[in-house]
Write an enzyme that holds these catalytic residues in place. Sequence first.
Site, PDB file in Angstrom:
ATOM      1  N   LYS A  53       0.845  -1.202   0.000  1.00  0.00           N
ATOM      2  CA  LYS A  53       0.000   0.000   0.000  1.00  0.00           C
ATOM      3  C   LYS A  53       0.876   1.247   0.000  1.00  0.00           C
ATOM      4  O   LYS A  53       0.623   2.204  -0.735  1.00  0.00           O
ATOM      5  CB  LYS A  53      -0.944  -0.020   1.221  1.00  0.00           C
ATOM      6  CG  LYS A  53      -2.053  -1.059   1.076  1.00  0.00           C
ATOM      7  CD  LYS A  53      -2.799  -1.345   2.374  1.00  0.00           C
ATOM      8  CE  LYS A  53      -3.770  -2.513   2.187  1.00  0.00           C
ATOM      9  NZ  LYS A  53      -4.420  -2.942   3.423  1.00  0.00           N
ATOM     10  N   GLN A 107      -4.223  -1.824   9.762  1.00  0.00           N
ATOM     11  CA  GLN A 107      -4.170  -3.139   9.114  1.00  0.00           C
ATOM     12  C   GLN A 107      -4.744  -4.215  10.038  1.00  0.00           C
ATOM     13  O   GLN A 107      -4.316  -4.362  11.179  1.00  0.00           O
ATOM     14  CB  GLN A 107      -2.712  -3.466   8.734  1.00  0.00           C
ATOM     15  CG  GLN A 107      -2.561  -4.749   7.925  1.00  0.00           C
ATOM     16  CD  GLN A 107      -3.242  -4.670   6.560  1.00  0.00           C
ATOM     17  OE1 GLN A 107      -3.191  -3.675   5.862  1.00  0.00           O
ATOM     18  NE2 GLN A 107      -3.911  -5.749   6.162  1.00  0.00           N
ATOM     19  N   ASP A 133     -10.759   2.892   4.643  1.00  0.00           N
ATOM     20  CA  ASP A 133     -11.027   1.452   4.518  1.00  0.00           C
ATOM     21  C   ASP A 133     -12.527   1.189   4.451  1.00  0.00           C
ATOM     22  O   ASP A 133     -12.964   0.080   4.137  1.00  0.00           O
ATOM     23  CB  ASP A 133     -10.415   0.695   5.707  1.00  0.00           C
ATOM     24  CG  ASP A 133      -9.201  -0.123   5.301  1.00  0.00           C
ATOM     25  OD1 ASP A 133      -9.057  -0.389   4.094  1.00  0.00           O
ATOM     26  OD2 ASP A 133      -8.413  -0.491   6.186  1.00  0.00           O
TER      27      ASP A 133
END
Length: 293
Positions: A52, A96, A119
């Site tokens: 990412k 994450q 997200d």
Amino acid sequence: MQLLDGKVVSQAVKNELKEKTRLLTQAGKKAPHLAAILIGNDGASETYVASKIKNCEEIGFKSSLFRFDSNVEEAIVIAQIEALNNDDDVDGILVQLPLPKHISEEKIINIINPAKDVDGFHPSSVGKMVQGLPSFLPATPFGIMLMLQHYKIDTAGKHAVVIGRSNIVGRPMSILLSANTNPGNCTVTLCHSRTQNLKELCLQADIIVAALGKVSFLTADMVKQGAIVIDVGITRVADSSKKSGFAIKGDVDFEKLAPKTSFITPVPGGVGLMTIAGLLKNTYNACVQNNRY
Ligand code: NAD
């Protein structure tokens, strides 16, 4: 059979975002900034976060990585998120997953400022998505929608079977495919571990999204001729012939099943790359919205 190529589509998304970012900075505005939080040192999580960040750099985004030991106190992670919430230079915050057991995923997701929830996991983002309001879409289902759009796949009126009901993939995927949008407008069946007649349902499907995390679960005898198959699964399987010591496997028995399909995603090189494209698009949009560009 046509391959739905994540490399091609994600590159197209990235090229567009790179050009838009160049125009922003040329006009004296700030580049999008993604802040990532990584707890512990799980191999797969390390790889995802590194990828990412590398992708951010490639297209001119700023990125910051905040790392914590696996035994970090929850309060410390929350304090870090609050600092990022209050930092005007940060547009998107990513934590994450999965988190160590002593840290509440729900609490962590809830603390993220919804305006920076790139997200798309915050209940506020999910609620808006369900109602069809503008919101950050969870990156993986968003990436799959971008892929269907890129290949101009006509989904209206099709029967889609989604296997897996997680909050990050299966459930939002079922909502997006059933929405009154293009792509969308499918009749959706959401299947899970308690579904009793999975094979029958899959055989009726025009589109199957396999997101359960079981290697080669979807076999050729479970799909009808001409079906569209999207493989979300990512499982590391020991493979001594690889330098890394493992191979990445999907939920679909690709070799035997692919010839029956009209479109299919490969693993790797499919949905995984589109997930990053979805995240980058969300981060760009967060930057534009938060700074009123
Ligand atoms: P999860 O473990 O949270 O959920 C799995 C789901 O599969 C559950 O809802 C469960 O009910 C269902 N399931 C399990 N066994 C089943 C069975 N026999 N029949 C029908 N349903 C069954 O998983 P997740 O987080 O949604 O991830 C699923 C897979 O997708 C994993 O391999 C994960 O690594 C991968 N993944 C890939 C990406 C990507 O970018 N490609 C992103 C997220 C997750």
